[in-house]
Enzyme design. Structure first.
Site, PDB file in Angstrom:
ATOM      1  N   ASP A   1      11.745  19.422  56.699  1.00 13.90           N
ATOM      2  CA  ASP A   1      11.223  19.982  55.452  1.00 13.90           C
ATOM      3  C   ASP A   1      12.173  20.967  54.788  1.00 13.90           C
ATOM      4  OD1 ASP A   1       8.939  18.507  55.682  1.00 13.90           O
ATOM      5  OD2 ASP A   1       7.636  20.177  56.234  1.00 13.90           O
TER       6      ASP A   1
ATOM      7  N   GLY B   1       0.387  26.286  59.974  1.00 18.36           N
ATOM      8  CA  GLY B   1      -0.707  25.818  59.127  1.00 18.36           C
ATOM      9  C   GLY B   1      -0.368  24.625  58.260  1.00 18.36           C
TER      10      GLY B   1
ATOM     11  N   LYS C   1       4.367  25.372  50.576  1.00 21.12           N
ATOM     12  CA  LYS C   1       4.279  24.057  49.940  1.00 21.12           C
ATOM     13  C   LYS C   1       2.963  23.387  50.343  1.00 21.12           C
ATOM     14  CE  LYS C   1       5.029  21.568  53.905  1.00 21.12           C
ATOM     15  NZ  LYS C   1       4.025  20.677  54.553  1.00 21.12           N
TER      16      LYS C   1
END
Length: 293
Positions: free
Chosen positions: A144, A105, A19
């Site tokens: 998330d 990341g 995402k």
């Protein structure tokens, strides 16, 4: 008639997509210390691949995955055990994770992997939970995870769990990983992190309002990320995703993105991906509801 003891166990292979956070604001903090966010999630057609195989002995095993993450701490294993516990399912699973998404990341790889395991085992084990019920479980694993469970591009608020689905125009992105790992906990405790952004609307975002509050903090502490952002900004509007360290920039086509990557310094890595409003996981779940290999 085939011997049931010799029949292979049901197996399922599913994508766990990356995402992007197209912007990320912190608007305040709750009494328990959790930060209140505003962000816009979009999915990429770039994904890890997870293969799940049913076990009859109830054991949860990770047969392949990130070597530097202990099996017990792996979100895929934790997701499987949580679903097993909540549903009292007697079955187990072998979990094979083929990683493509860079770890640490800001692309949501761990959360996405967990969501894919929840969705996949919910079907393989025939638990019968709805997406909303799976998302509630996912929130126990990470803020998330619910957006990956639902698989719809979304405007997110609260700690990231208050999701409003949105339909975004198709877009191509160049994504660069500067080969730096940025600990999220370090950034959330940074004294120079902006925590009082005024709330904005989706319309305001489309009119150019919105930034990533983590970007200046990361650039100050990680010169390699600042250098990568400066390099990509030669070609397009580069910005950080999540708490980094990956950065992205919109481009007009895959071809344009590939041309940019031809000049990418060897010390970094990158890829081109399409931004999609419906995640590759949900696309496969909808198109092939049975899914067994």
């Amino acid at each position: 008639m085939a011997d049931p003891l010799l029949m292979p166990m049901p197996t399922l292979t599913l994508p766990a997509p990356a995402k992007l956070n197209l912007f990320l604001h912190i608007t305040g903090r709750r009494a328990d210390g959790y930060h209140l966010l505003q962000t816009l999630f979009v999915f990429l057609d770039f994904a890890d691949e997870i293969t799940l195989t049913v076990r009859e002995d109830g054991a949860i095993r990770r047969t392949a995955g990130a070597a530097d993450v202990p099996e017990a701490a792996d979100l895929t294993v934790r997701a499987a055990r949580l679903l097993q516990e909540v549903t009292a399912c007697p079955l187990g699973a072998d979990i094979q994770v083929f990683k493509r998404i860079p770890m640490g990341g800001g692309l949501g790889g761990g959360s996405s992997d967990a969501a894919t395991v929840l969705q996949g085992l919910n079907r393989l084990w025939q638990c019968g939970l709805s997406d909303d019920e799976l998302a509630v479980l996912g929130l126990r694993l990470g803020a998330d995870v619910p957006v990956f469970v639902h698989g719809q591009a979304a405007w997110a608020e609260g700690v990231g769990e208050q999701l409003t689905p949105v339909d975004l125009p198709a877009c191509w992105y160049v994504v660069i990983h500067p080969q730096v790992h940025v600990p999220t906990s370090e950034l959330f405790s940074a004294s120079d992190l902006t925590r009082d952004c005024p709330a904005i609307t989706l319309a305001a975002f489309h009119n150019g309002v919105g930034a990533n509050v983590f970007q200046p903090v990361v650039e100050k502490r990680y010169p390699e990320v600042a250098e990568a952002i400066s390099w990509l900004s030669q070609y397009s509007n580069a910005r950080l995703t999540g708490s980094g360290s990956c950065l992205f920039a919109p481009v007009s086509s895959r071809q344009e993105g590939e041309i940019i990557l031809q000049s990418l310094p060897d010390k970094w890595c990158g890829f081109v991906a399409a931004g999609v409003s419906i995640s590759p996981l949900q696309q496969k779940l909808v198109i092939s509801p049975t899914l067994y290999n």
